[in-house]
Write a protein that holds these residues in place. Structure first.
Motif, PDB file in Angstrom:
ATOM      1  N   ARG A   4       3.253  10.559  -7.961  1.00 29.23           N
ATOM      2  CA  ARG A   4       3.746  10.360  -6.599  1.00 29.23           C
ATOM      3  C   ARG A   4       3.030   9.201  -5.938  1.00 29.23           C
ATOM      4  N   VAL A   5       1.907   8.789  -6.493  1.00 28.96           N
ATOM      5  CA  VAL A   5       1.111   7.714  -5.922  1.00 28.96           C
ATOM      6  C   VAL A   5       1.502   6.401  -6.588  1.00 28.96           C
ATOM      7  N   GLU A   6       2.009   5.470  -5.794  1.00 26.20           N
ATOM      8  CA  GLU A   6       2.299   4.124  -6.287  1.00 26.20           C
ATOM      9  C   GLU A   6       1.106   3.247  -5.943  1.00 26.20           C
ATOM     10  N   THR A   7       0.655   2.433  -6.886  1.00 27.21           N
ATOM     11  CA  THR A   7      -0.422   1.493  -6.605  1.00 27.21           C
ATOM     12  C   THR A   7       0.034   0.101  -7.012  1.00 27.21           C
ATOM     13  N   LEU A   8      -0.382  -0.894  -6.226  1.00 24.22           N
ATOM     14  CA  LEU A   8      -0.026  -2.261  -6.568  1.00 24.22           C
ATOM     15  C   LEU A   8      -0.922  -3.259  -5.858  1.00 24.22           C
ATOM     16  N   THR A   9      -0.977  -4.433  -6.438  1.00 26.60           N
ATOM     17  CA  THR A   9      -1.597  -5.602  -5.834  1.00 26.60           C
ATOM     18  C   THR A   9      -0.537  -6.690  -5.856  1.00 26.60           C
ATOM     19  N   PRO A  10       0.064  -6.988  -4.693  1.00 26.34           N
ATOM     20  CA  PRO A  10       1.157  -7.953  -4.661  1.00 26.34           C
ATOM     21  C   PRO A  10       0.692  -9.371  -5.011  1.00 26.34           C
ATOM     22  N   HIS A  22      -4.913  -3.106  -4.390  1.00 23.75           N
ATOM     23  CA  HIS A  22      -5.015  -3.255  -2.938  1.00 23.75           C
ATOM     24  C   HIS A  22      -4.321  -2.125  -2.187  1.00 23.75           C
ATOM     25  N   ILE A  23      -3.208  -1.653  -2.732  1.00 23.65           N
ATOM     26  CA  ILE A  23      -2.358  -0.714  -1.998  1.00 23.65           C
ATOM     27  C   ILE A  23      -2.168   0.576  -2.781  1.00 23.65           C
ATOM     28  N   ALA A  24      -2.220   1.688  -2.056  1.00 19.37           N
ATOM     29  CA  ALA A  24      -1.781   2.983  -2.564  1.00 19.37           C
ATOM     30  C   ALA A  24      -0.735   3.495  -1.577  1.00 19.37           C
ATOM     31  N   LYS A  25       0.367   4.029  -2.111  1.00 13.41           N
ATOM     32  CA  LYS A  25       1.464   4.486  -1.248  1.00 13.41           C
ATOM     33  C   LYS A  25       1.981   5.817  -1.768  1.00 13.41           C
ATOM     34  N   VAL A  26       2.154   6.753  -0.849  1.00 16.03           N
ATOM     35  CA  VAL A  26       2.769   8.040  -1.157  1.00 16.03           C
ATOM     36  C   VAL A  26       3.849   8.258  -0.103  1.00 16.03           C
ATOM     37  N   GLY A  27       5.100   8.244  -0.528  1.00 18.53           N
ATOM     38  CA  GLY A  27       6.184   8.394   0.434  1.00 18.53           C
ATOM     39  C   GLY A  27       6.116   7.293   1.472  1.00 18.53           C
ATOM     40  N   GLU A  28       6.061   7.669   2.752  1.00 17.71           N
ATOM     41  CA  GLU A  28       6.002   6.663   3.817  1.00 17.71           C
ATOM     42  C   GLU A  28       4.571   6.281   4.201  1.00 17.71           C
ATOM     43  N   HIS A  29       3.583   6.890   3.561  1.00 14.97           N
ATOM     44  CA  HIS A  29       2.176   6.657   3.906  1.00 14.97           C
ATOM     45  C   HIS A  29       1.561   5.567   3.031  1.00 14.97           C
ATOM     46  N   PHE A  58      -5.830 -10.595   8.084  1.00  8.45           N
ATOM     47  CA  PHE A  58      -4.533 -10.193   8.634  1.00  8.45           C
ATOM     48  C   PHE A  58      -3.368 -10.878   7.923  1.00  8.45           C
ATOM     49  N   ASN A  59      -3.537 -12.118   7.508  1.00 12.24           N
ATOM     50  CA  ASN A  59      -2.481 -12.769   6.722  1.00 12.24           C
ATOM     51  C   ASN A  59      -2.267 -12.036   5.403  1.00 12.24           C
ATOM     52  N   SER A  60      -3.356 -11.601   4.771  1.00 12.79           N
ATOM     53  CA  SER A  60      -3.226 -10.818   3.537  1.00 12.79           C
ATOM     54  C   SER A  60      -2.583  -9.468   3.818  1.00 12.79           C
ATOM     55  N   PHE A  61      -2.991  -8.808   4.914  1.00  5.28           N
ATOM     56  CA  PHE A  61      -2.373  -7.530   5.285  1.00  5.28           C
ATOM     57  C   PHE A  61      -0.865  -7.685   5.462  1.00  5.28           C
ATOM     58  N   LYS A  62      -0.422  -8.764   6.103  1.00  4.34           N
ATOM     59  CA  LYS A  62       1.015  -8.979   6.316  1.00  4.34           C
ATOM     60  C   LYS A  62       1.755  -9.010   4.980  1.00  4.34           C
ATOM     61  N   VAL A  63       1.215  -9.736   4.009  1.00  2.00           N
ATOM     62  CA  VAL A  63       1.853  -9.835   2.686  1.00  2.00           C
ATOM     63  C   VAL A  63       1.868  -8.462   2.010  1.00  2.00           C
ATOM     64  N   MET A  64       0.733  -7.769   2.071  1.00  2.09           N
ATOM     65  CA  MET A  64       0.638  -6.459   1.418  1.00  2.09           C
ATOM     66  C   MET A  64       1.589  -5.452   2.058  1.00  2.09           C
ATOM     67  N   LEU A  65       1.609  -5.401   3.382  1.00  2.00           N
ATOM     68  CA  LEU A  65       2.486  -4.458   4.071  1.00  2.00           C
ATOM     69  C   LEU A  65       3.955  -4.763   3.801  1.00  2.00           C
ATOM     70  N   ASP A  66       4.320  -6.028   3.801  1.00  2.00           N
ATOM     71  CA  ASP A  66       5.701  -6.410   3.513  1.00  2.00           C
ATOM     72  C   ASP A  66       6.125  -5.941   2.117  1.00  2.00           C
ATOM     73  N   ALA A  67       5.198  -5.982   1.169  1.00  7.04           N
ATOM     74  CA  ALA A  67       5.501  -5.580  -0.208  1.00  7.04           C
ATOM     75  C   ALA A  67       5.856  -4.099  -0.327  1.00  7.04           C
ATOM     76  N   VAL A  68       5.453  -3.298   0.662  1.00 12.55           N
ATOM     77  CA  VAL A  68       5.755  -1.861   0.618  1.00 12.55           C
ATOM     78  C   VAL A  68       6.595  -1.418   1.823  1.00 12.55           C
ATOM     79  N   GLY A  69       7.337  -2.351   2.406  1.00 10.14           N
ATOM     80  CA  GLY A  69       8.282  -2.004   3.459  1.00 10.14           C
ATOM     81  C   GLY A  69       7.644  -1.666   4.797  1.00 10.14           C
ATOM     82  N   SER A  70       6.612  -2.407   5.168  1.00  8.65           N
ATOM     83  CA  SER A  70       5.946  -2.152   6.437  1.00  8.65           C
ATOM     84  C   SER A  70       5.528  -3.468   7.081  1.00  8.65           C
TER      85      SER A  70
END
Length: 132
Positions: A4-10, A22-29, A58-70
């Motif tokens: 259920r845990v997706e992990t990625l580094t965009p 960089h990122i761990a995602k479970v559902g919408e979290h 923050f520029n890195s956060f923008k790229v990371m969040l965009d990669a997971v629909g946020s």
């Protein structure tokens, strides 16, 4: 069975300096791990001052969040780890410019040392995906 845990580094984000994504995602979290102000193109710090490093985070956060629909407007909490609490006001100035009017919960810590030489701060965050 799929985790259920997706992990990625965009792509277009700094390469992790350890065995993590960089990122761990479970559902919408969404959780984004400690991120320093490293320019992903050069692999070097975006600058030697707190302003440049904060903006790069923050520029890195923008790229990371965009990669997971946020995006930054869906951030719920940010931890800031400052090597020097004397950088607090300068970090806040860049933080406000990058976050706009969105004010998620936030915690600021003073830390003795960070893993990459020259790094003045790191941040991590939690967020949710954009509404569909």
């Amino acid at each position: 069975m799929k985790s259920r845990v997706e992990t990625l580094t965009p792509p277009n984000t700094p390469k992790p300096i350890g065995p993590y994504s960089h990122i761990a995602k479970v559902g919408e979290h969404i959780w984004i791990g400690g991120t320093a102000g490293v320019d992903p193109v050069t692999g070097h710090l975006a600058g030697a001052d707190i302003d440049a490093q904060t903006r790069q985070i923050f520029n890195s956060f923008k790229v990371m969040l965009d990669a997971v629909g946020s995006d930054l407007n869906h951030v719920t909490h940010i931890n800031v780890f400052l090597q020097h609490m004397s950088d607090f006001e300068a970090m806040n100035a860049a933080y406000v410019e990058m976050m706009g009017d969105h004010r998620p919960a936030r915690t600021v810590f003073s830390v003795h040392e960070l893993p990459k030489p020259g790094v003045l701060l790191t941040m991590n965050l939690t967020a949710v995906t954009r509404e569909r």
